[in-house]
Design a protein around this motif. Structure first.
Motif, mmCIF file in Angstrom:
data_model
loop_
_atom_site.group_PDB
_atom_site.id
_atom_site.type_symbol
_atom_site.label_atom_id
_atom_site.label_comp_id
_atom_site.label_asym_id
_atom_site.label_seq_id
_atom_site.Cartn_x
_atom_site.Cartn_y
_atom_site.Cartn_z
ATOM 1 N N GLU A 1 0.830 -1.207 0.000
ATOM 2 C CA GLU A 1 0.000 0.000 0.000
ATOM 3 C C GLU A 1 0.867 1.261 0.000
ATOM 4 O O GLU A 1 0.532 2.253 -0.669
ATOM 5 N N ARG B 1 1.976 1.667 -3.419
ATOM 6 C CA ARG B 1 0.891 2.137 -4.283
ATOM 7 C C ARG B 1 0.792 3.649 -4.221
ATOM 8 O O ARG B 1 0.740 4.334 -5.248
ATOM 9 N N HIS C 1 -1.639 3.834 -10.060
ATOM 10 C CA HIS C 1 -1.926 3.441 -8.678
ATOM 11 C C HIS C 1 -2.998 4.316 -8.028
ATOM 12 O O HIS C 1 -3.504 3.970 -6.961
ATOM 13 N N HIS C 2 -3.292 5.449 -8.635
ATOM 14 C CA HIS C 2 -4.331 6.346 -8.121
ATOM 15 C C HIS C 2 -5.566 6.358 -9.029
ATOM 16 O O HIS C 2 -6.401 7.261 -8.925
ATOM 17 N N TRP D 1 -9.132 1.607 -7.933
ATOM 18 C CA TRP D 1 -8.857 1.787 -6.508
ATOM 19 C C TRP D 1 -9.956 2.648 -5.897
ATOM 20 O O TRP D 1 -10.118 3.804 -6.267
ATOM 21 N N ASP D 2 -10.678 2.068 -4.958
ATOM 22 C CA ASP D 2 -11.697 2.812 -4.226
ATOM 23 C C ASP D 2 -11.009 3.820 -3.303
ATOM 24 O O ASP D 2 -10.072 3.454 -2.574
ATOM 25 N N PRO E 1 -8.790 6.347 -3.862
ATOM 26 C CA PRO E 1 -7.385 6.043 -4.172
ATOM 27 C C PRO E 1 -6.357 6.765 -3.334
ATOM 28 O O PRO E 1 -5.206 6.312 -3.252
ATOM 29 N N ARG F 1 -6.345 -3.502 1.121
ATOM 30 C CA ARG F 1 -6.529 -3.643 -0.326
ATOM 31 C C ARG F 1 -5.715 -4.815 -0.871
ATOM 32 O O ARG F 1 -6.030 -5.346 -1.946
ATOM 33 N N ARG G 1 -8.415 -9.919 -2.693
ATOM 34 C CA ARG G 1 -8.619 -8.652 -3.402
ATOM 35 C C ARG G 1 -7.570 -8.468 -4.495
ATOM 36 O O ARG G 1 -7.855 -7.896 -5.546
ATOM 37 N N ARG H 1 -8.198 -8.060 -8.864
ATOM 38 C CA ARG H 1 -7.819 -6.770 -9.443
ATOM 39 C C ARG H 1 -6.945 -6.982 -10.680
ATOM 40 O O ARG H 1 -6.266 -7.999 -10.818
ATOM 41 N N HIS I 1 -0.991 -2.420 -10.222
ATOM 42 C CA HIS I 1 -0.013 -2.161 -9.158
ATOM 43 C C HIS I 1 1.344 -2.630 -9.658
ATOM 44 O O HIS I 1 1.605 -3.835 -9.748
#
Length: 463
Positions: A329, A332, A369-370, A375-376, A378, A385, A390, A394, A399
């Motif tokens: 993360e 990310r 990544h954003h 991405w919920d 982001p 995540r 998950r 995806r 990523h």
């Protein structure tokens, strides 16, 4: 997912993008805003695919969509090569794995890959741990004095020592004061040159930055070649460093090893990758943990569950599953390298847009990544995540902190074990207390730096 169309399809879409000026294209706006800020503004306005005007006949095409990135890095990797976009950093990295192409890259990858096999990584983890323990001993005195630490500076020094010992078997930062300055200067200016791309002035132009860069390269080359020379004289009984492993590597077909120049380029490439990027990931991890006490508590509990009484083993580190989710993360939100470039060898189609041969392609891990479609929320920090179920659901190219495909980072496992070793030992001894009121943003050059120092105090981990 977007349909990838044949180049002759009648369904091809027009390539959108901002208007530029005659002859200079987007150059004034990029110089005024910065390349990262310019790309971010255009991405929000034009979406996943747009053209940046150059003012000439060439074109720069930007994308942040995983479908396009997968085609560039995997499906049609043969069609997208590293071209002139890497020229600004080639004086530093030479013809190492990051910058080389074609058959030469294939040969070098084969020669280098065995150095990162698990048996060799297993020998490196205790070396990494000793470097961390040395730092923690210094930190204990700082804790008793209630001193304020500049986290990024501390972690940069740590990763420099780790990569020095694992690459060369010595503390490069202490070898001579000039080495540390040379590495810092060359990385900083190479990053600036990479960010400016074709707008970077040739090194022959005697600007202050170019002169400093050339001095740093001379110093760095002198140090590296001196170390290679001593390593060649040491014989096979010397300790098994990465340099030693690369020196012993042989081409399957010819039996040839690497020349001193090839060794220099690969060693400097690994030094840069293992020093700055790893330090950035660890610095950002400590920043996010300091701002999210719930996540910190989970990581601390997982580390405590190892029951460490000394250096962790690889088996210990492999048990840090939630900690790995935290690293994912962090990478990310703050990928070490925010964008890469390629050149299209032949005509192609990406996201229903025609890509003419010779097009200069920029694709961005940061904006991928954003991407709100993948991405919920982001910008939110949520390690969950990266729970396995998950991740499986995806897009696998949503990523890409270590890039992906055949040219994915060769040192990925090395970096992850280094990060896990350092974080586990730090959290076993200390709690990092960020000073209040710090509003730390990003400063994107070639890498994604904090835009200011990150200050913290040390507390005992059991309090």
């Amino acid at each position: 997912m977007n349909t990838i169309l044949h180049p002759r399809s009648e369904q091809l879409l027009r390539l959108p993008g901002p208007a530029g000026y005659p002859l200079v294209g987007a150059l004034p706006a990029i110089l005024r805003e910065g390349i990262f800020e310019y790309v971010e503004r255009c991405w929000r306005e034009y979406g996943d695919f747009f053209q940046i005007p150059t003012g000439g006949r060439s074109r720069i095409i930007f994308t942040a969509h995983p479908d396009a990135i997968e085609r560039i890095l995997h499906t049609r990797v043969d069609n997208y090569y590293k071209g002139k976009g890497y020229d600004p950093i080639r004086p530093l990295l030479g013809n190492g794995l990051v910058t080389s192409t074609g058959d030469f890259w294939v040969r070098q990858r084969k020669l280098t890959q065995p150095a990162f096999h698990m048996d060799n990584l297993r020998r490196m983890v205790p070396v990494m741990a000793r470097c961390v323990e040395d730092m923690l001993g210094e930190w204990e005195a700082r804790r008793r004095d209630d001193a304020v630490l500049d986290l990024h500076a501390e972690i940069m020094h740590l990763t420099q020592r780790i990569v020095g010992f694992t690459l060369f078997g010595m503390d490069l930062s202490d070898r001579e004061a000039a080495s540390s300055r040379a590495v810092t200067d060359s990385l900083e200016i190479a990053g600036q040159r990479m960010n400016r791309g074709a707008m970077a002035l040739p090194l022959a132009v005697p600007t202050p930055a170019n002169l400093r860069f050339r001095r740093a390269l001379r110093t760095l080359d002198g140090i590296v070649y001196d170390i290679i020379g001593h390593a060649r004289k040491a014989g096979p009984e010397a300790q098994p460093t990465l340099l030693r492993l690369l020196m012993e590597a042989r081409d399957d077909g010819t039996g040839d090893g690497m020349s001193d120049r090839q060794l220099r380029d690969e060693i400097v490439t690994q030094y840069v990758a293992g020093h700055e990027t790893t330090a950035l990931i660890l610095t950002w991890t400590l920043w996010f943990l300091g701002r999210h006490p719930d996540v910190y508590a989970k990581v601390r509990e997982e580390v405590a569950g190892l029951g460490l009484t000394g250096a962790p083993t690889i088996e210990d580190l492999d048990r840090l599953t939630y900690t790995r989710m935290v690293f994912d993360e962090v990478m990310r939100l703050r990928p070490p390298i925010w964008a890469q470039t390629r050149v299209a060898r032949e005509d192609d189609v990406l996201l229903a847009r025609r890509i003419p041969a010779g097009s200069f392609i920029m694709f961005s891990a940061y904006f991928c990544h954003h991407h709100p479609a993948f991405w919920d929320e982001p910008t939110a920090f949520r390690p969950e995540r990266f729970a396995p179920e998950r991740v499986r659901a995806r897009h696998r190219y949503a990523h890409i902190p270590f890039s992906a495909g055949p040219r994915a980072c060769i040192g990925k496992r090395y970096a992850l074990y280094e990060l896990s070793t350092a974080l586990a030992l730090i959290l076993s001894r200390f709690r990092i207390e960020l000073l209040p009121g710090q509003d730390v943003g990003i400063r994107p050059t070639a890498t994604v730096h904090p835009d200011r120092p990150i200050y913290a105090r040390l507390r005992r981990s059991d309090r």
